[in-house]
Design an enzyme around this catalytic site. Structure first.
Site, short mmCIF file in Angstrom:
data_model
loop_
_atom_site.label_atom_id
_atom_site.label_comp_id
_atom_site.label_asym_id
_atom_site.label_seq_id
_atom_site.Cartn_x
_atom_site.Cartn_y
_atom_site.Cartn_z
N ASP A 24 1.23 -4.14 -10.01
CA ASP A 24 1.13 -5.51 -10.16
C ASP A 24 1.55 -5.72 -10.95
O ASP A 24 2.26 -6.99 -11.82
CB ASP A 24 -0.49 -6.03 -10.27
CG ASP A 24 -0.98 -5.64 -8.73
OD1 ASP A 24 0.17 -5.91 -7.55
OD2 ASP A 24 -1.68 -6.59 -8.01
N LEU A 46 -2.65 -12.71 -5.11
CA LEU A 46 -1.16 -13.04 -6.83
C LEU A 46 -1.94 -11.98 -8.01
O LEU A 46 -0.78 -12.04 -8.45
CB LEU A 46 -1.46 -14.01 -6.77
CG LEU A 46 -1.04 -14.83 -5.40
CD1 LEU A 46 -1.18 -16.36 -5.27
CD2 LEU A 46 0.35 -14.59 -4.46
N SER A 47 -2.39 -11.64 -8.02
CA SER A 47 -2.70 -10.25 -9.22
C SER A 47 -2.80 -11.10 -10.50
O SER A 47 -2.54 -11.10 -11.03
CB SER A 47 -1.54 -9.25 -8.83
OG SER A 47 -0.36 -9.42 -9.96
N SER A 48 -4.17 -11.65 -10.19
CA SER A 48 -4.60 -12.48 -11.60
C SER A 48 -4.86 -11.20 -12.90
O SER A 48 -5.00 -11.56 -13.86
CB SER A 48 -5.55 -13.45 -10.41
OG SER A 48 -6.94 -12.88 -10.89
N HIS A 90 0.65 -0.90 -0.14
CA HIS A 90 0.01 -0.04 0.05
C HIS A 90 1.13 1.75 0.41
O HIS A 90 0.49 2.07 1.21
CB HIS A 90 -1.30 0.23 1.16
CG HIS A 90 -2.19 -0.82 0.86
ND1 HIS A 90 -3.01 -0.56 0.22
CD2 HIS A 90 -2.43 -1.97 1.45
CE1 HIS A 90 -3.84 -1.63 -0.27
NE2 HIS A 90 -3.86 -2.34 0.70
N GLY A 119 -8.64 -13.78 -6.64
CA GLY A 119 -9.25 -12.80 -5.78
C GLY A 119 -8.34 -13.17 -4.20
O GLY A 119 -8.57 -13.78 -3.97
N SER A 120 -7.15 -13.98 -5.02
CA SER A 120 -6.25 -14.25 -3.93
C SER A 120 -5.08 -13.29 -3.20
O SER A 120 -4.26 -13.92 -2.25
CB SER A 120 -4.88 -14.84 -4.55
OG SER A 120 -3.96 -15.09 -6.03
N TYR A 126 -10.09 -0.28 -0.78
CA TYR A 126 -9.01 -0.49 -1.65
C TYR A 126 -8.84 1.29 -1.99
O TYR A 126 -8.15 2.07 -1.25
CB TYR A 126 -8.83 -0.78 -2.26
CG TYR A 126 -7.04 -0.81 -3.38
CD1 TYR A 126 -5.88 -1.29 -2.53
CD2 TYR A 126 -7.48 -0.01 -4.56
CE1 TYR A 126 -5.10 -1.16 -3.59
CE2 TYR A 126 -6.08 0.82 -5.37
CZ TYR A 126 -4.93 0.05 -4.56
OH TYR A 126 -3.76 0.17 -5.27
C1 GLA Z 1 -3.47 -4.62 -4.92
C2 GLA Z 1 -2.82 -3.12 -5.83
C3 GLA Z 1 -1.03 -2.86 -5.90
C4 GLA Z 1 -1.22 -2.36 -4.77
C5 GLA Z 1 -1.61 -3.60 -3.38
C6 GLA Z 1 -1.21 -3.10 -2.60
O1 GLA Z 1 -2.27 -5.20 -5.50
O2 GLA Z 1 -3.49 -3.72 -7.58
O3 GLA Z 1 -1.18 -1.48 -6.53
O4 GLA Z 1 -1.02 -0.89 -4.04
O5 GLA Z 1 -2.97 -3.90 -3.90
O6 GLA Z 1 0.01 -2.68 -2.14
#
Ligand code: GLA
Length: 388
Positions: A173, A126-128, A36, A123-124, A223
């Site tokens: 991500d 891990l940035s799908s 964050h 939704g993990s 968020y």
């Molecule tokens: C998500 C957002 C990122 C980042 C993180 C928190 O993954 O896509 O840009 O802000 O939360 O670090």
């Protein structure tokens, strides 16, 4: 491996009646530390995973981009002339968003069949979604032989997520997905997009990724709320820290002298960002020096701050991180990504890894009432492209 590939190309043939001519994959990511802070101009420390989104593709001679998901068994036909109109569809929205921003950039779009196989769990944390976006951007450029720069495609993918999909995410991500390198962590300055690869070597330890499996976490609204809170904090701090343009420019010393202009939750949020940015610098030094104990203690401090000051953890991610820390051989553990659910990373001595998973798994299930998942992960290249 070969059978997975064969199943997917057979799947492609079944759905589209032809062979794919191209395979592109883009990775999910972990983040060692720097959570964050990307949208506050801070540094982050991600690495791209073996879990990825793979697209099999071929031009189809029409004016439609078909996007098919093998796990959903669902196809979304996106008409190129109407690419602005798919903002509200569930599956296919990210791809439409990427096609839309590419088109605005002047990249020619052609009709094509795209078959998605994603091993990054949805939704993990891990940035799908970034993996889908980056894989789509590379695929659409490759299909028209348009030259591209991966860093630029990461920025365009973020733009698609912000402006088309309405998620106000930072750059971490998409950048990690596009620019990741095998066995390297990326120390990325989110303000300048300068970056440095640092060998991901944990000595006698390994990194264990676990998912708390919290269902229906309300990530997006919370968020966006945090983003608004830190923007408010910045405005107030700028009344005393005159030349500062983002929270990441405020050092802990500056913050201690200026924090009287903030109160309550707004002060907590800013405190997290300022000290988290300082921890990233320390963590980069520790990883370079092979001081894994120091790195792990910074990881613990990051989680505690995300839990108490930034309030983005919750019962399940806290349970997973704190139960992890109680186990023999665990040096540190924290939640990663946006939070409210999703994954943790733990640094665990290699010889304790199997017992760690079994013990954390059992204790978590006892406490929370359902099981966590553990993934076999490695750090791999972010993007791979192969002509078939
Ligand atoms: C998500 C957002 C990122 C980042 C993180 C928190 O993954 O896509 O840009 O802000 O939360 O670090």
């Amino acid at each position: 491996m070969e059978t997975i590939e064969q199943n997917r190309t057979e799947g492609f043939e079944r759905v589209f009646g032809a062979q794919p001519s191209l395979r592109v994959s883009a990775a999910g990511r972990i983040n060692l530390i720097g959570e964050h802070v990307d949208y506050c101009g801070g540094k982050v420390f991600p690495a791209s995973l073996n879990l990825n989104c793979t697209v099999y593709a071929r031009p189809n001679g029409t004016d439609v981009i078909n996007v098919y998901a093998d796990d959903l068994d669902e196809n979304a036909p996106l008409t190129i002339g109407k690419i602005a109109d798919y903002k509200h569809i569930k599956w296919g929205k990210y791809q439409a968003g990427v096609a839309y921003v590419l088109q605005q950039k002047g990249v020619p779009l052609i009709g094509c069949d795209l078959y998605y196989s994603c091993t990054v769990p949805f939704g993990s944390g891990l940035s799908s979604s970034a993996a889908i976006e980056v894989a789509t951007a590379v695929t659409l450029c490759e299909l028209t032989d348009t030259p591209y720069d991966l860093k630029e495609l990461a920025v365009l993918s973020q733009k698609a997520e912000n402006e088309y999909c309405g998620v106000n995410c930072g750059i971490m991500d998409q950048f990690a997905s596009a620019m990741g390198k095998k066995d390297k962590a990326i120390l990325l300055d989110c303000k300048t997009l300068d970056y440095e690869y640092i060998p991901f070597e944990l000595g006698g330890c390994e990194l264990i990724v676990a998912n708390c499996n919290k269902p229906h976490a309300l990530v997006e609204s919370k968020y966006n709320e945090r983003r608004a809170e830190v923007e408010e904090a910045l405005k107030k701090l700028q009344t005393v820290c005159k030349n500062v343009t983002c929270l990441a420019e405020i050092t802990p010393e500056m913050f201690e002298n200026a924090k009287h202009v903030l109160s309550g939750k707004i002060r907590d949020r800013a405190e997290h960002v300022v000290y988290e940015c300082a921890r990233v610098q320390e963590a980069a030094k520790a990883l370079k020096a092979g001081d894994i104990e120091r790195l792990a203690s910074l990881i613990n401090a990051s989680h505690d701050s995300l839990s108490k000051l930034y309030e983005v953890t919750g019962r399940e991610p806290d349970a997973l991180a704190y139960l992890a820390r109680e186990q023999e051989g665990c040096l540190g553990s924290r939640m990663i990504g946006a939070g409210f659910g999703g994954c943790t990373i733990s640094i665990v001595k290699k010889e304790c890894a199997e017992a760690f998973k079994a013990k954390v798994g059992a204790a978590y299930e006892k406490q929370i009432g359902y099981a966590a998942s553990f993934y076999d992960t490695s750090i791999e290249d972010g993007v791979t492209v192969r002509r078939l």
